[in-house]
Design an enzyme around this catalytic site. Structure first.
Site, PDB file in Angstrom:
ATOM      1  N   GLU A 155      -7.880  -6.433   4.588  1.00 46.01           N
ATOM      2  CA  GLU A 155      -7.723  -6.033   3.187  1.00 46.01           C
ATOM      3  C   GLU A 155      -6.470  -6.633   2.573  1.00 46.01           C
ATOM      4  O   GLU A 155      -6.454  -6.994   1.400  1.00 46.01           O
ATOM      5  CB  GLU A 155      -7.695  -4.497   3.098  1.00 46.01           C
ATOM      6  CG  GLU A 155      -9.068  -3.898   3.343  1.00 46.01           C
ATOM      7  CD  GLU A 155      -9.037  -2.450   3.781  1.00 46.01           C
ATOM      8  OE1 GLU A 155      -8.572  -2.186   4.908  1.00 46.01           O
ATOM      9  OE2 GLU A 155      -9.476  -1.586   3.014  1.00 46.01           O
ATOM     10  N   GLY A 201     -13.675   2.937  10.447  1.00 46.58           N
ATOM     11  CA  GLY A 201     -12.284   3.139  10.873  1.00 46.58           C
ATOM     12  C   GLY A 201     -12.070   4.627  10.985  1.00 46.58           C
ATOM     13  O   GLY A 201     -12.983   5.366  11.363  1.00 46.58           O
ATOM     14  N   PHE A 244     -11.141   7.555  18.122  1.00 48.38           N
ATOM     15  CA  PHE A 244     -12.361   7.183  18.841  1.00 48.38           C
ATOM     16  C   PHE A 244     -12.122   6.923  20.330  1.00 48.38           C
ATOM     17  O   PHE A 244     -12.994   7.174  21.160  1.00 48.38           O
ATOM     18  CB  PHE A 244     -13.025   5.969  18.177  1.00 48.38           C
ATOM     19  CG  PHE A 244     -14.500   6.142  18.053  1.00 48.38           C
ATOM     20  CD1 PHE A 244     -15.055   6.773  16.948  1.00 48.38           C
ATOM     21  CD2 PHE A 244     -15.347   5.730  19.065  1.00 48.38           C
ATOM     22  CE1 PHE A 244     -16.424   6.971  16.848  1.00 48.38           C
ATOM     23  CE2 PHE A 244     -16.717   5.918  18.972  1.00 48.38           C
ATOM     24  CZ  PHE A 244     -17.262   6.535  17.862  1.00 48.38           C
ATOM     25  N   ARG A 245     -10.918   6.415  20.641  1.00 46.00           N
ATOM     26  CA  ARG A 245     -10.620   6.188  22.064  1.00 46.00           C
ATOM     27  C   ARG A 245     -10.608   7.508  22.825  1.00 46.00           C
ATOM     28  O   ARG A 245     -11.156   7.619  23.924  1.00 46.00           O
ATOM     29  CB  ARG A 245      -9.263   5.483  22.220  1.00 46.00           C
ATOM     30  CG  ARG A 245      -9.358   3.994  22.035  1.00 46.00           C
ATOM     31  CD  ARG A 245      -8.011   3.373  21.917  1.00 46.00           C
ATOM     32  NE  ARG A 245      -7.433   3.701  20.616  1.00 46.00           N
ATOM     33  CZ  ARG A 245      -6.674   2.860  19.915  1.00 46.00           C
ATOM     34  NH1 ARG A 245      -6.382   1.685  20.395  1.00 46.00           N
ATOM     35  NH2 ARG A 245      -6.208   3.221  18.746  1.00 46.00           N
ATOM     36  N   ARG A 289      -2.441  -2.291  -3.508  1.00 45.91           N
ATOM     37  CA  ARG A 289      -3.709  -1.601  -3.284  1.00 45.91           C
ATOM     38  C   ARG A 289      -3.682  -0.324  -4.121  1.00 45.91           C
ATOM     39  O   ARG A 289      -2.788   0.508  -3.982  1.00 45.91           O
ATOM     40  CB  ARG A 289      -3.857  -1.237  -1.814  1.00 45.91           C
ATOM     41  CG  ARG A 289      -5.094  -0.432  -1.581  1.00 45.91           C
ATOM     42  CD  ARG A 289      -5.276  -0.103  -0.108  1.00 45.91           C
ATOM     43  NE  ARG A 289      -6.568   0.524   0.075  1.00 45.91           N
ATOM     44  CZ  ARG A 289      -6.763   1.629   0.782  1.00 45.91           C
ATOM     45  NH1 ARG A 289      -5.761   2.238   1.376  1.00 45.91           N
ATOM     46  NH2 ARG A 289      -7.963   2.126   0.907  1.00 45.91           N
ATOM     47  N   HIS A 314     -13.219   1.645  -0.067  1.00 41.93           N
ATOM     48  CA  HIS A 314     -13.190   0.545   0.926  1.00 41.93           C
ATOM     49  C   HIS A 314     -13.778  -0.731   0.317  1.00 41.93           C
ATOM     50  O   HIS A 314     -14.237  -1.617   1.039  1.00 41.93           O
ATOM     51  CB  HIS A 314     -14.022   0.856   2.184  1.00 41.93           C
ATOM     52  CG  HIS A 314     -13.459   1.913   3.080  1.00 41.93           C
ATOM     53  ND1 HIS A 314     -14.279   2.705   3.857  1.00 41.93           N
ATOM     54  CD2 HIS A 314     -12.197   2.293   3.350  1.00 41.93           C
ATOM     55  CE1 HIS A 314     -13.535   3.542   4.564  1.00 41.93           C
ATOM     56  NE2 HIS A 314     -12.259   3.305   4.266  1.00 41.93           N
ATOM     57  N   ASN A 323       0.879  -1.164   0.000  1.00 43.81           N
ATOM     58  CA  ASN A 323       0.000   0.000   0.000  1.00 43.81           C
ATOM     59  C   ASN A 323       0.918   1.215   0.000  1.00 43.81           C
ATOM     60  O   ASN A 323       1.433   1.621   1.035  1.00 43.81           O
ATOM     61  CB  ASN A 323      -0.901  -0.032   1.237  1.00 43.81           C
ATOM     62  CG  ASN A 323      -1.892   1.117   1.255  1.00 43.81           C
ATOM     63  OD1 ASN A 323      -1.808   2.028   0.429  1.00 43.81           O
ATOM     64  ND2 ASN A 323      -2.822   1.071   2.185  1.00 43.81           N
ATOM     65  N   ARG A 381     -13.181  13.699   8.380  1.00 44.91           N
ATOM     66  CA  ARG A 381     -14.003  14.113   7.236  1.00 44.91           C
ATOM     67  C   ARG A 381     -15.454  14.280   7.657  1.00 44.91           C
ATOM     68  O   ARG A 381     -15.971  13.527   8.475  1.00 44.91           O
ATOM     69  CB  ARG A 381     -13.951  13.060   6.114  1.00 44.91           C
ATOM     70  CG  ARG A 381     -12.595  12.891   5.509  1.00 44.91           C
ATOM     71  CD  ARG A 381     -12.681  11.953   4.292  1.00 44.91           C
ATOM     72  NE  ARG A 381     -11.392  11.362   4.041  1.00 44.91           N
ATOM     73  CZ  ARG A 381     -11.155  10.043   3.983  1.00 44.91           C
ATOM     74  NH1 ARG A 381     -12.145   9.184   4.135  1.00 44.91           N
ATOM     75  NH2 ARG A 381      -9.948   9.602   3.754  1.00 44.91           N
TER      76      ARG A 381
END
Ligand code: ADP
Length: 397
Positions: A381, A208, A281-282, A89, A178, A9, A239
């Site tokens: 992925e 994610g 998020f944590r 990718r 995705h 990637n 975003r």
């Protein structure tokens, strides 16, 4: 060491790599080259249970790939002579690529041509391909596109209602992203349920840093939240997701914001970051526990948006057999899954609180009586890319 695939990637300032044995799916090595072009670059690589790190200037992608390949060779996991394929990718396959493809000159030039649609990603993906083509010329390379799974979206889902000539000339449509993850997860769901993919109506939430949802019927995507770019749809780390396009005209006219500032605002200073000041998020959860009202609102907006699409896709599919959560947030935040699925018993969607709160790996989180299967499936992925590459290369021999 026969039959391995090197999965790449290649980003604008980083290279993620994994050496995978596609069947049964073992990761032999995993690494990251980052801060390419900065004063101090960094390589980390884990192979055979040992992690090695180096810090030095990494001038460009060529230097980055050279370091990564040397590390893999030195640690004894990579033998270029027995590499089945290199799987790349590639973010944007446009309207051209609906499947993984063996890379040749034509494919490379198409990936470059599609850079207009993904200026931050496709050029870096193409650079990675070109460097490995010259470094390991005997190894077949395969491009696996993030958009491919959504290539055949129904026209009604793929079309934005704007002037058709403008749309056609500028290739404006919903491409979706995705895709490798949505496809991998939806196929795993069929395996886990022991039911044919062809008869399942599924909704998949990939949550994610970037986030998207998809509606899938019989293994084929029917709609997805990301659009011409990954900016559309769900609330993400940085975003905005959905926004009234008129807001942009207002900000331009009233606040004098230029196009690059608007791009920066919506892609990097919005979402959870914009609402709560944190994109992780944590960190968001910690702020909520401390009673932070902005963080709570960010959570509420995130959940509201996800539920809105859940409802939309439920109707679009005419019912749903499986709802699945994946990626960093989707796999690890039970309270969020519970909030998204809360109160949907009338639709046959019933969470089991204990199953939802515990366990790891692929698992059911639905109650025994839930008509819709509710699952968590960790996405992979890299494995999907490795398998796609190996299948394509073996088939072409
Ligand atoms: P991407 O691949 O898009 O960068 P990931 O799928 O790795 O993103 O997800 C990153 C997000 O997942 C971050 O917001 C991070 O806080 C969240 N996350 C990862 N692990 C956990 C965890 N154990 N608990 C809560 N959030 C987590």
């Amino acid at each position: 060491m026969n039959g391995t695939v090197l999965v790449i990637n290649s980003g604008s300032s980083s290279i993620k790599f994994q050496l995978v044995d596609p069947e049964p799916g073992d990761v032999l090595a995993k690494g990251l080259v980052e801060r390419i072009g900065e004063d101090e670059g960094r390589l980390s690589c884990t192979a055979g249970g040992e992690t090695r790190e180096r810090t030095e200037r990494i001038a460009d992608h060529s230097a980055g790939f050279a370091l990564a390949l040397a590390e893999l060779t030195d640690s004894g996991v990579l033998d270029p002579d027995t590499l089945t394929a290199i799987g790349h990718r590639v973010v944007h396959g446009g309207a051209v690529f609906g499947e993984p493809v063996l890379i040749d000159d034509h494919v490379v030039s198409e990936i470059h041509r599609l850079s207009a649609l993904a200026p931050l990603h496709n050029p870096a993906n193409a650079v990675g391909i070109e460097i490995l083509r010259s470094t390991l010329p005997g190894v077949p390379e395969v491009a696996v596109f993030d958009t491919a799974f959504f290539h055949d979206l129904p026209a009604a889902a793929a079309t934005f209602a704007i002037d058709r000539d403008v749309a056609r000339e500028n290739r404006v449509r919903r491409y979706g992203f995705h895709g490798t993850s949505h496809q991998y997860v939806s196929e795993r769901v069929a395996d886990v349920l022991g039911r044919p993919l062809g008869e399942l109506r599924q909704i998949v939430f990939h949550l994610g840093n970037g986030a998207s949802a998809s509606a899938i019927s019989g293994g084929r995507a029917q709609d997805t939240t990301m659009g011409m770019t990954p900016l559309d749809g769900l609330v993400m780390g940085t975003r905005s997701g959905d926004i009234d396009a008129g807001v942009l005209f207002q900000l331009h006219r009233q606040a004098g914001m230029k196009v690059d500032e608007l791009d920066d605002l919506l892609n990097r200073r919005s979402g959870l970051k914009g609402l709560a000041g944190v994109n992780d998020f944590r960190a968001l959860t910690e702020l909520i526990e401390q009673g932070d009202a902005d963080a709570q609102l960010a959570w509420d907006v995130y959940v509201h948006r996800a539920r809105k699409y859940l409802g939309a896709y439920l109707v679009l599919l005419g019912g749903v057999d499986a709802i699945t959560f994946t990626a960093g947030v989707g796999e690890n935040v039970p309270a969020l899954r519970a909030a998204i699925l809360q109160g949907l018993e009338p639709f046959g969607i019933v969470v089991d609180p204990d199953r939802n709160a515990s366990g790891s790996g692929e698992r059911h989180i639905g109650a025994d009586g839930s008509a819709t299967a509710l699952l968590v499936i960790p996405t992979d992925e890299e494995l999907a890319i490795a398998r796609a590459a190996a299948t394509l290369v073996r088939g072409s021999r």
